[in-house]
Design a protein around this motif. Structure first.
Motif, PDB file in Angstrom:
ATOM      1  N   UNK A   1      -9.904   4.383 -11.520  1.00 31.65           N
ATOM      2  CA  UNK A   1     -10.124   3.548 -12.702  1.00 31.65           C
ATOM      3  C   UNK A   1      -9.764   4.278 -13.995  1.00 31.65           C
ATOM      4  N   UNK A   2      -9.987   5.599 -14.046  1.00 27.83           N
ATOM      5  CA  UNK A   2      -9.930   6.322 -15.322  1.00 27.83           C
ATOM      6  C   UNK A   2      -8.738   7.254 -15.501  1.00 27.83           C
ATOM      7  N   UNK A   3      -8.024   7.595 -14.410  1.00 23.71           N
ATOM      8  CA  UNK A   3      -6.974   8.609 -14.522  1.00 23.71           C
ATOM      9  C   UNK A   3      -5.683   8.193 -13.823  1.00 23.71           C
ATOM     10  N   UNK A   4      -4.578   8.696 -14.350  1.00 25.33           N
ATOM     11  CA  UNK A   4      -3.276   8.590 -13.698  1.00 25.33           C
ATOM     12  C   UNK A   4      -2.905   9.971 -13.192  1.00 25.33           C
ATOM     13  N   UNK A   5      -2.626  10.067 -11.911  1.00 27.25           N
ATOM     14  CA  UNK A   5      -2.244  11.337 -11.297  1.00 27.25           C
ATOM     15  C   UNK A   5      -0.761  11.314 -10.953  1.00 27.25           C
ATOM     16  N   UNK A   6      -0.139  12.486 -10.980  1.00 29.36           N
ATOM     17  CA  UNK A   6       1.264  12.616 -10.617  1.00 29.36           C
ATOM     18  C   UNK A   6       1.438  13.918  -9.837  1.00 29.36           C
ATOM     19  N   UNK A   7       2.073  13.838  -8.675  1.00 23.42           N
ATOM     20  CA  UNK A   7       2.348  15.056  -7.911  1.00 23.42           C
ATOM     21  C   UNK A   7       3.359  15.910  -8.661  1.00 23.42           C
ATOM     22  N   UNK A   8       3.100  17.213  -8.725  1.00 25.03           N
ATOM     23  CA  UNK A   8       4.000  18.125  -9.432  1.00 25.03           C
ATOM     24  C   UNK A   8       5.381  18.136  -8.787  1.00 25.03           C
TER      25      UNK A   8
ATOM     26  N   UNK B   1      -4.807   4.952 -20.322  1.00 23.10           N
ATOM     27  CA  UNK B   1      -4.905   4.388 -21.667  1.00 23.10           C
ATOM     28  C   UNK B   1      -4.979   2.868 -21.665  1.00 23.10           C
ATOM     29  N   UNK B   2      -4.672   2.239 -20.529  1.00 21.04           N
ATOM     30  CA  UNK B   2      -4.661   0.762 -20.499  1.00 21.04           C
ATOM     31  C   UNK B   2      -6.059   0.200 -20.586  1.00 21.04           C
TER      32      UNK B   2
END
Length: 488
Positions: free
Chosen positions: A453-460, A487-488
């Motif tokens: 709900x609160x974060x966007x994760x991206x694999x390095x 941020x949405x």
């Protein structure tokens, strides 16, 4: 003058002392190979002679993949007197654990995990089962939420720096602090700075490595215990830490003149059980339960959580669909609400199917008189095991795409879900089901929705393959990410 032709030298007492043990050892090896071939169990040729072949494979630290490939090639694998199969129902009636478990505990004082006798195990389990019931753990949701809030703070800090971090490490810090609150009413401090303030990580790894390797030849465990081996250093540190936590909690309860049992943590409840029945619930039982929580309560949960996020990040559509379900819940997601979120539960089940925490066979001993198992007669004393990874990648149960991450398979039909559930073994099955299963599922079901709900994760490195080390628990090593606050 001596001659090399003199035959009596070959039969000297000294020669017999040297040769006899070797001769007996060779006979035993040949006997095991004969029994293995007689039972018509296909498998690697060298494996039929001794356990050395198996030990070598275990020490490569990727046995879960080796085991899957062996089943593709042989269907079943024979390792002298140890047989691997893929169907757990075939060994459901075998109640005696394999000797492998023996190496995981005190050689003369078996705990819930190492106890082989099914009746004694059942008695020990009944004494603590209520502590792990979902009814009891529902009161511990605040512990999970407290640690979730701290982990979120750390993730916000990482989002500001945009540094790459190992998500598995932070999830293990989270799981350790949750188990601290649940067990001794105090966080262990892992989440404060993402460090290991008590040096438990290397001790836990040392202990698990010992279990994985020495479990293959568990008969030497008592000797190594007496020699204060690497096992004593790993488990010994964990045991000393558990003892210290018990003493501190007991003193804290006494300082506030609070009767044990009023608080909700494990130790308070266990002290109450002890005071009510000192002989039935001994201080040794308190110690062993506390040690079990600390020793096993972080790895299984952090590995499961890491699997969930790894596969979601490799499958953005899965992440977005789960986020849509989470966003549709306009209130705090409790455990009861989480259980009613079908896609969340499908993602959890599928990730734990793809990457279960345990990666060595769950062994059972064939009873006296032998038994028919998977259509084969196996003689008494044989160890028959099911590796969770082998069961979870069975195409006959999970479909031709069993090697693919696909949460939707759990939503196709009730009939298919029931069939797959019978082969879903991340926490074991039957009377030997992991007693901490509910703790782990509580943590997973509450944390995952909050982070989604609160974060966007991206694999390095999105192209990287998952790297893991199998030391009984299959811990991921490269869940390297960046994170941003949503941020949405």
């Amino acid at each position: 003058m001596l001659s090399y032709m003199q035959p009596h030298n070959l039969l000297s007492p000294f020669s017999l002392i040297l040769v006899t043990p070797v001769f007996i050892f060779c006979l035993r090896i040949l006997h095991r190979a004969y029994i293995s071939r007689k039972q018509d169990i296909p498998g690697p040729f060298l494996a039929s002679f001794s356990r050395l072949w198996y030990l070598r494979q275990v020490r490569k630290r990727n046995f879960q993949q080796t085991n899957i490939e062996l089943h593709k090639r042989y269907v079943q694998q024979s390792t002298a007197t140890r047989i691997d199969i893929s169907y757990p129902k075939c060994i459901a009636n075998l109640s005696i654990q394999s000797p492998w478990y023996y190496a995981a505990g005190h050689p003369h004082n078996r705990d819930l995990f190492t106890e082989q006798d099914s009746k004694i195990h059942a008695t020990k389990r009944r004494k603590v089962a209520s502590l792990y019931s979902m009814t009891t753990l529902m009161h511990m949701e605040p512990c999970v939420r407290e640690c979730t809030a701290i982990l979120e703070d750390r993730l916000r800090e990482l989002a500001k720096s945009q540094n790459v971090f190992n998500l598995q490490h932070w999830l293990q810090c989270y799981a350790f602090d949750v188990i601290g609150l649940i067990t001794v009413a105090k966080r262990f401090g892992f989440l404060d700075e993402g460090t290991d303030p008590h040096g438990l990580f290397p001790s836990l790894k040392s202990y698990l490595t010992y279990c994985a390797d020495i479990g293959v030849y568990s008969e030497i465990h008592p000797l190594l215990w007496r020699l204060n081996s690497i096992f004593a250093r790993g488990r010994g540190h964990l045991a000393s830490f558990a003892t210290e936590q018990i003493q501190k909690r007991q003193e804290a309860l006494a300082d506030v003149e609070q009767k044990p049992g009023i608080a909700d943590d494990f130790l308070a409840k266990m002290f109450q059980k002890h005071y009510e029945d000192p002989e039935g619930f001994t201080k040794e039982r308190i110690f062993m339960t506390c040690l079990t929580n600390i020793g096993a309560g972080s790895d299984t949960t952090s590995i499961s959580l890491s699997a969930i996020f790894w596969y979601m990040l490799k499958s953005p559509k899965t992440f977005e669909r789960l986020r849509a379900e989470v966003d549709g819940v306009k209130k705090t997601i409790t455990y009861q609400i989480a259980l009613e979120m079908p896609y969340l539960q499908a993602v959890i089940k599928e990730a734990l199917r793809m990457h279960p925490a345990t990666g060595l066979p769950l062994g059972r001993v064939v009873p006296k008189g032998g038994a028919m198992i998977a259509g084969k007669y196996l003689s008494e004393g044989c160890v028959v095991g099911v590796n969770t990874w082998v069961a979870h990648y069975d195409t006959a149960i999970f479909g031709e795409d069993a090697a693919m991450f696909n949460p939707e398979r759990w939503l196709e039909s009730e009939e298919r879900t029931k069939r797959m559930d019978r082969m879903w073994l991340p926490f074991g099955s039957g009377s030997r089901t992991c007693i901490g299963k509910n703790i782990s599922l509580l943590e997973i079901s509450l944390l995952v929705p909050e982070l989604v709900r609160k974060f966007d994760f991206e694999l390095a490195n999105p192209e990287a393959e998952l790297e893991s080390e199998n030391i009984w628990f299959v811990r991921q090593e490269n869940v390297n990410c960046r994170v941003r606050v949503r941020t949405e």
